[in-house]
Design a protein around this motif. Structure first.
Motif, PDB file in Angstrom:
ATOM      1  N   GLY A   1       0.732  -1.319  -0.021  1.00  8.39           N
ATOM      2  CA  GLY A   1      -0.034   0.015   0.034  1.00  8.39           C
ATOM      3  C   GLY A   1       0.852   1.184  -0.029  1.00  8.39           C
ATOM      4  N   LYS A   2       0.187   2.556  -0.222  1.00 11.29           N
ATOM      5  CA  LYS A   2       0.832   3.720  -0.171  1.00 11.29           C
ATOM      6  C   LYS A   2       1.798   3.899   1.179  1.00 11.29           C
ATOM      7  CE  LYS A   2       0.232   8.570  -0.620  1.00 11.29           C
ATOM      8  NZ  LYS A   2      -0.824   9.689  -0.704  1.00 11.29           N
ATOM      9  N   ARG A   3       1.454   3.514   2.111  1.00 14.81           N
ATOM     10  CA  ARG A   3       2.078   3.777   3.436  1.00 14.81           C
ATOM     11  C   ARG A   3       3.129   2.950   3.481  1.00 14.81           C
ATOM     12  NH1 ARG A   3       2.131   1.365   8.752  1.00 14.81           N
ATOM     13  NH2 ARG A   3       2.796   2.933  10.320  1.00 14.81           N
ATOM     14  N   GLU A   4       3.031   1.671   3.084  1.00 12.75           N
ATOM     15  CA  GLU A   4       4.316   0.722   3.326  1.00 12.75           C
ATOM     16  C   GLU A   4       5.341   1.122   2.080  1.00 12.75           C
ATOM     17  OE1 GLU A   4       5.493  -3.871   2.556  1.00 12.75           O
ATOM     18  OE2 GLU A   4       3.456  -3.421   2.922  1.00 12.75           O
ATOM     19  N   GLN A   5       4.768   1.759   0.955  1.00 18.06           N
ATOM     20  CA  GLN A   5       5.727   2.111  -0.130  1.00 18.06           C
ATOM     21  C   GLN A   5       6.492   3.619   0.331  1.00 18.06           C
ATOM     22  OE1 GLN A   5       3.874   2.794  -4.060  1.00 18.06           O
ATOM     23  NE2 GLN A   5       2.509   1.158  -3.650  1.00 18.06           N
ATOM     24  N   GLU A   6       5.712   4.302   1.052  1.00 20.56           N
ATOM     25  CA  GLU A   6       6.714   5.453   1.500  1.00 20.56           C
ATOM     26  C   GLU A   6       7.751   5.026   2.694  1.00 20.56           C
ATOM     27  OE1 GLU A   6       3.612   8.182   2.914  1.00 20.56           O
ATOM     28  OE2 GLU A   6       3.115   8.777   1.015  1.00 20.56           O
TER      29      GLU A   6
ATOM     30  N   GLN B   1      10.542   3.604   1.054  1.00 24.39           N
ATOM     31  CA  GLN B   1      11.249   4.599   0.324  1.00 24.39           C
ATOM     32  C   GLN B   1      12.281   5.537   1.517  1.00 24.39           C
ATOM     33  OE1 GLN B   1       8.555   7.177  -1.474  1.00 24.39           O
ATOM     34  NE2 GLN B   1       7.943   5.376  -3.391  1.00 24.39           N
TER      35      GLN B   1
END
Length: 322
Positions: A54-59, A62
């Protein structure tokens, strides 16, 4: 388009080692979720359902990659605000912890306070209580080609799970003479043999020689303040001083960290954010943490997940400037 049609082949059709290596790189593994509900669903279906992060895990990933990247040599991060209680020591410890956890070792937190410092008090204790002044008295052990990492361990305090070391200042208010610029330079030359990242805690006297020497050696400046007008104004006046002394680039590339109180009542946070966003590269908020407010020694594993995530975001912003 066939990604393999241009691969080099020998005349008889046998593939080369170069072709083998390129084929492997051409097919990266598909990322799958390892955090949150997506990961739980994948685990619950025994891997039959595979979801992308998800977006949170991707951030999060990174930020970790930013912290882990190669900086190409020794880097010094200096944390400043002439006002006491502005969160400098806590910021040094939490940044060192975060970089130590995500990179693994070779990280030093150094209390460059001109008189009495508290970094050693907020850090975990070691088998000794030596400070930077003990190291200064024994500098001859490290001059020239002398001195090994085992010798240095007599002066720095290992932080266990934090994966970093602390070089404390004297905790006595009557420790003796103030550190000079040459003393700072000599100690920095020694510790630079053993560490890749140095986080420097500073005192409250911008005119002190060792404060100025720390500025001259800084690769990334971090400005800390509590979400109060007096703390922010002191930081702003310090930025004026740095700009007037020819350090405009250091100020423009700085990261500002605002530590939040238990409640946002009666604080003018938007004004603080606007001012420092106009003068520095990034402004980030550090959430209130009861453990930090207690004054007790800090352990990474005892911090809340929200605090760890926020300081990872701050560490990534710092790493971007290194």
């Amino acid at each position: 388009m066939d990604p393999y049609q241009q691969l080099p082949w020998v005349s008889d059709g046998t593939p080369t080692a170069e072709e083998f290596a390129r084929r492997r790189l051409a097919k990266p593994a598909e990322p799958t979720a390892t955090m949150g509900a997506r990961a739980m669903l994948q685990k619950g279906t025994m891997g039959l359902v595979r979801l992308a992060p998800g977006k949170r895990e991707q951030e999060y990933k990174q930020d970790v990659e930013m912290v882990r990247r190669n900086f190409g040599g020794l880097r010094q991060v200096t944390v400043v605000n002439p006002k006491g209680g502005a969160g400098k020591t806590v910021a040094v410890l939490l940044l060192a912890m975060t970089f130590g956890q995500k990179r693994g070792g070779y990280v030093l937190a150094w209390d460059n306070n001109e008189t009495q410092g508290t970094l050693g008090m907020r850090a975990q204790q070691d088998f000794h209580a030596r400070t930077v002044r003990d190291m200064m008295r024994d500098l001859q052990l490290f001059r020239g080609s002398h001195g090994r990492v085992g010798d240095l361990s007599q002066y720095v305090r290992a932080q266990g799970e934090g994966m970093f070391d602390v070089l404390a200042s004297d905790e006595s208010a009557t420790a003796g003479e103030m550190l000079t610029a040459s003393a700072f330079a000599e100690i920095r030359e020694i510790v630079s043999r053993f560490y890749k990242l140095i986080f420097v805690d500073t005192g409250n006297n911008v005119r002190a020689q060792n404060w100025q020497a720390a500025m001259d050696a800084t690769d990334q400046l971090v400005i800390t303040m509590s979400a109060r007008n007096d703390s922010a104004e002191t930081a702003a006046r310090m930025l004026d001083h740095l700009e007037q002394s020819g350090r405009q680039r250091l100020v423009r590339q700085a990261v500002s960290v605002v530590t939040m109180p238990p409640t946002r009542k009666d604080i003018d946070l938007p004004a603080i954010e606007r001012h420092f966003a106009a003068r520095t590269r990034a402004v980030l908020l550090a959430p209130y943490e009861k453990l930090i407010d207690s004054g007790e020694p800090l352990r990474y594993g005892h911090l809340s997940s929200g605090t760890r995530d926020s300081w990872l975001k701050i560490a990534a912003a710092v790493a971007e400037g290194l």
